[in-house]
Write a protein that holds these residues in place. Structure first.
Motif, mmCIF file in Angstrom:
data_model
loop_
_atom_site.group_PDB
_atom_site.id
_atom_site.type_symbol
_atom_site.label_atom_id
_atom_site.label_comp_id
_atom_site.label_asym_id
_atom_site.label_seq_id
_atom_site.Cartn_x
_atom_site.Cartn_y
_atom_site.Cartn_z
ATOM 1 N N LYS A 140 -38.809 -13.020 -35.986
ATOM 2 C CA LYS A 140 -39.840 -12.046 -35.626
ATOM 3 C C LYS A 140 -39.610 -10.711 -36.279
ATOM 4 O O LYS A 140 -38.496 -10.335 -36.586
ATOM 5 C CB LYS A 140 -39.868 -11.877 -34.111
ATOM 6 N N ARG A 141 -40.717 -9.980 -36.407
ATOM 7 C CA ARG A 141 -40.687 -8.606 -36.907
ATOM 8 C C ARG A 141 -40.491 -7.653 -35.750
ATOM 9 O O ARG A 141 -41.290 -7.653 -34.821
ATOM 10 C CB ARG A 141 -42.062 -8.280 -37.493
ATOM 11 N N GLY A 142 -39.467 -6.849 -35.840
ATOM 12 C CA GLY A 142 -39.285 -5.799 -34.844
ATOM 13 C C GLY A 142 -39.533 -4.472 -35.508
ATOM 14 O O GLY A 142 -40.665 -3.990 -35.591
ATOM 15 N N CYS A 143 -38.473 -3.885 -36.020
ATOM 16 C CA CYS A 143 -38.592 -2.550 -36.620
ATOM 17 C C CYS A 143 -39.075 -2.616 -38.063
ATOM 18 O O CYS A 143 -39.741 -1.722 -38.551
ATOM 19 C CB CYS A 143 -37.214 -1.886 -36.608
ATOM 20 N N GLU A 144 -38.674 -3.634 -38.748
ATOM 21 C CA GLU A 144 -38.884 -3.804 -40.188
ATOM 22 C C GLU A 144 -38.271 -2.674 -41.013
ATOM 23 O O GLU A 144 -38.630 -2.466 -42.164
ATOM 24 C CB GLU A 144 -40.373 -3.977 -40.518
ATOM 25 N N SER A 193 -34.809 -2.450 -40.982
ATOM 26 C CA SER A 193 -33.428 -2.947 -41.067
ATOM 27 C C SER A 193 -32.550 -2.497 -39.912
ATOM 28 O O SER A 193 -31.327 -2.517 -40.030
ATOM 29 C CB SER A 193 -32.765 -2.511 -42.379
ATOM 30 N N GLY A 194 -33.151 -2.118 -38.794
ATOM 31 C CA GLY A 194 -32.342 -1.538 -37.737
ATOM 32 C C GLY A 194 -32.243 -2.308 -36.436
ATOM 33 O O GLY A 194 -31.448 -1.935 -35.575
ATOM 34 N N CYS A 195 -32.991 -3.396 -36.222
ATOM 35 C CA CYS A 195 -33.031 -3.961 -34.863
ATOM 36 C C CYS A 195 -32.430 -5.358 -34.735
ATOM 37 O O CYS A 195 -32.138 -5.791 -33.622
ATOM 38 C CB CYS A 195 -34.468 -3.993 -34.352
ATOM 39 N N GLY A 196 -32.274 -6.077 -35.841
ATOM 40 C CA GLY A 196 -31.623 -7.393 -35.783
ATOM 41 C C GLY A 196 -32.505 -8.530 -35.289
ATOM 42 O O GLY A 196 -32.073 -9.679 -35.221
ATOM 43 N N CYS A 237 -34.888 -10.052 -36.694
ATOM 44 C CA CYS A 237 -35.273 -11.003 -37.744
ATOM 45 C C CYS A 237 -34.071 -11.759 -38.318
ATOM 46 O O CYS A 237 -34.167 -12.348 -39.392
ATOM 47 C CB CYS A 237 -35.968 -10.243 -38.854
ATOM 48 N N LEU A 265 -30.620 -9.847 -42.370
ATOM 49 C CA LEU A 265 -31.925 -9.418 -41.846
ATOM 50 C C LEU A 265 -33.014 -9.951 -42.765
ATOM 51 O O LEU A 265 -33.159 -9.495 -43.900
ATOM 52 C CB LEU A 265 -31.971 -7.891 -41.797
ATOM 53 N N CYS A 294 -36.059 -9.465 -42.761
ATOM 54 C CA CYS A 294 -37.090 -8.480 -43.104
ATOM 55 C C CYS A 294 -36.692 -7.677 -44.333
ATOM 56 O O CYS A 294 -37.493 -6.920 -44.872
ATOM 57 C CB CYS A 294 -37.344 -7.516 -41.943
HETATM 58 S S1 FES Z 1 -37.259 -6.482 -38.121
HETATM 59 FE FE1 FES Z 1 -35.787 -5.033 -37.356
HETATM 60 S S2 FES Z 1 -34.086 -5.484 -38.629
HETATM 61 FE FE2 FES Z 1 -35.586 -6.826 -39.412
#
Ligand code: FES
Ligand SMILES: Cc1cc2nc3c(=O)[nH]c(=O)nc-3n(C[C@H](O)[C@H](O)[C@H](O)COP(=O)(O)OP(=O)(O)OC[C@H]3O[C@@H](n4cnc5c(N)ncnc54)[C@H](O)[C@@H]3O)c2cc1C
Ligand code: FES
Lengths: 265, 160
Positions: free
Chosen positions: B35-39, B41-44, B46, B56, B58
């Motif tokens: 899934k896409r969260g922050c896109e 590179s900060g949330c993990g 993906c 990651l 994304c």
């Molecule tokens: S979507 Fe948050 S790190 Fe990839």
């Protein structure tokens, strides 16, 4: 996110260099920083097939390929033994393991980011940058240069006997640092490196001999205060210049105490 | 461009655009756990395994993954089931959005370090953000799973 028209895995450094002469093209390391920008790249030049993703240890040096991941650097036994764990300490709070498996040493050093833990750390070692066209230059010199269209091939870290310590201050783990501080003593020479000022990291040497003639708390205080005084600081959302000046003194002193305890006497 | 990726153990060939991100490629190929969260590179969220390492998706070009092996949660159900229930038992999942990233990175952690201390778990999972739970539930769940296997970490030291 940037858009990319074409992707090329370079078969040689010469091919990568030639492609990189066009301003429309761009070398990609981990791509994490590039991805934060917008715009369009004609050809993304990938160095991943050039065997630059490892750390070679010789009698005299560590040769760290540009595509070496920060995670590899964090876990490298030789580099961590030589730096008494400072290599791992420098990068372990950069986002997360998944991020550090992608972010490269080459992209981090090429970027010369003000906030960089990686640049701060390597400036405290006897580090040289090998450029495809520009040859081998001291990292300190490279860090002060502007960007050109060369290719960073590897870092060369000379194994000068020494003791090392690394500390950064973050408002929260995995956030960008408010201040970074690396300290080393190699063959009698002290270096304090302060980054995230928030400008690019700079090296301070003990030019006034504040640490010579025996290690006492008074001397640590004097050198830490000197570092805090001479390093230009700025303010941003993470901290004010005055706060950073305070942090520089505290982190330098803690690093000094650490290297003295670990055999720097 | 033409690429070939080993996805969850099967060869997949495709024709892609140069800037297609791995996350989009995976979702186009039915891997909706990614899934896409922050896109940024900060949330993990993906997280997938690329050549056994958590990355990651994304932030990776599909073109970079050409010739490599990718695993997503769809291909690792059995391994995930071993400990996911322990996390659920702690009420660690509230909205559950962060769960696939946590599970993927926990798989990577346990493969790399089968008997981690609590600090090692915290350090390894630091790049997985959860907006609901406060992380203690996930930690307790993983600890309970490890204890249930009879392999207790001392829970105090951190070597990373
Ligand atoms: S979507 Fe948050 S790190 Fe990839
Ligand atoms: C959200 C986020 C948080 C971060 N937090 C931190 C932090 O807390 N501490 C820290 O130290 N760093 C941090 N960073 C920076 C990160 O660690 C890397 O330094 C950064 O992403 C660059 O590495 P990369 O491999 O992704 O390079 P890329 O993004 O691929 O490239 C960066 C630049 O270098 C050029 N380049 C790459 N490799 C070469 C080469 N071999 N030769 C010539 N040019 C090259 C590229 O063209 C580009 O201009 C963060 C980055 C992000 C995106
Ligand atoms: S349970 Fe909602 S984000 Fe983690």
């Amino acid at each position: 996110m940037i858009s990319i028209q074409k992707y090329v895995r370079a078969k040689s450094l010469e091919e990568a260099y030639q492609l990189n002469q066009s301003r429309a093209n761009r070398v990609i390391g981990g791509m994490l920083w590039i991805k934060t920008g917008n715009g369009s790249v004609n050809t993304a030049i990938d160095l991943c097939d050039l065997g630059l993703d490892g750390i070679e240890e010789t009698q005299e040096a560590f040769l760290i390929g540009a595509m070496t991941s920060l995670r590899r650097m964090e876990l490298h036994q030789g580099l961590n033994t030589y730096t008494q764990g400072a290599a791992g300490a420098a990068v372990r709070d950069i986002i997360g393991v998944q991020f550090r498996n992608l972010a490269t040493v080459g992209g981090s050093i090429w970027g010369r980011f003000g906030f960089s833990d990686v640049l701060t750390f390597f400036l405290s070692l006897e580090t040289f940058v090998e450029l495809y066209q520009g040859g081998i230059v001291p990292l300190e010199q490279f860090a002060a240069l502007g960007y050109d269209r060369d290719i960073l091939v590897r870092l060369i870290v000379k194994k000068k006997p020494g003791v090392f310590a690394y500390r950064a201050f973050r408002n929260q783990r995995t956030d960008l640092p408010v201040l970074t501080c690396a300290l080393s003593r190699m063959e009698g020479e002290y270096r304090a490196v302060i980054g995230a000022r928030p400008g690019r990291a700079i090296v301070v040497r003990d030019e006034e001999g504040l640490l010579s003639g025996g290690q006492t708390e008074g001397r640590y205080n004097a050198f830490s205060a000197y570092v805090a005084r001479v390093v230009p600081m700025g303010s941003n959302t993470r901290g004010s210049a005055a706060y950073r000046t305070h942090l520089a003194r505290v982190l330098t002193e803690r690093n000094l105490m650490q290297i003295m305890e670990s055999g720097g006497k | 461009m033409e690429i070939k990726i080993k996805l969850n153990g099967k060869d997949v060939s495709a024709s892609i655009e140069a800037d297609l991100l791995l996350i989009d490629f995976l979702r186009e190929h039915g891997c909706y756990s990614v899934k896409r969260g922050c896109e940024t590179s900060g949330c993990g969220l993906c997280t997938v395994l690329m050549d056994e390492k958590p990355v990651l998706s994304c932030s990776v070009l599909t073109a970079r993954a050409d010739g490599h092996e990718i695993w997503t949660l769809e291909g690792l159900q059995e391994e995930a089931q071993e400990f996911a229930g322990f996390i659920a038992d702690q009420g660690a999942d509230q909205c559950g959005f962060c769960n696939p990233g946590f599970v993927m990175n926990t798989i990577a952690l346990l493969r790399e370090n089968p008997n981690p201390t609590d600090d090692e778990i915290r350090a390894y999972l630091a790049g997985n953000l959860c907006r609901c739970s406060g992380y203690e539930g996930q930690l307790r769940g993983i600890r309970n799973y490890l204890d249930s296997r009879g392999e207790k970490g001392n829970g105090h030291t951190c070597v990373l």
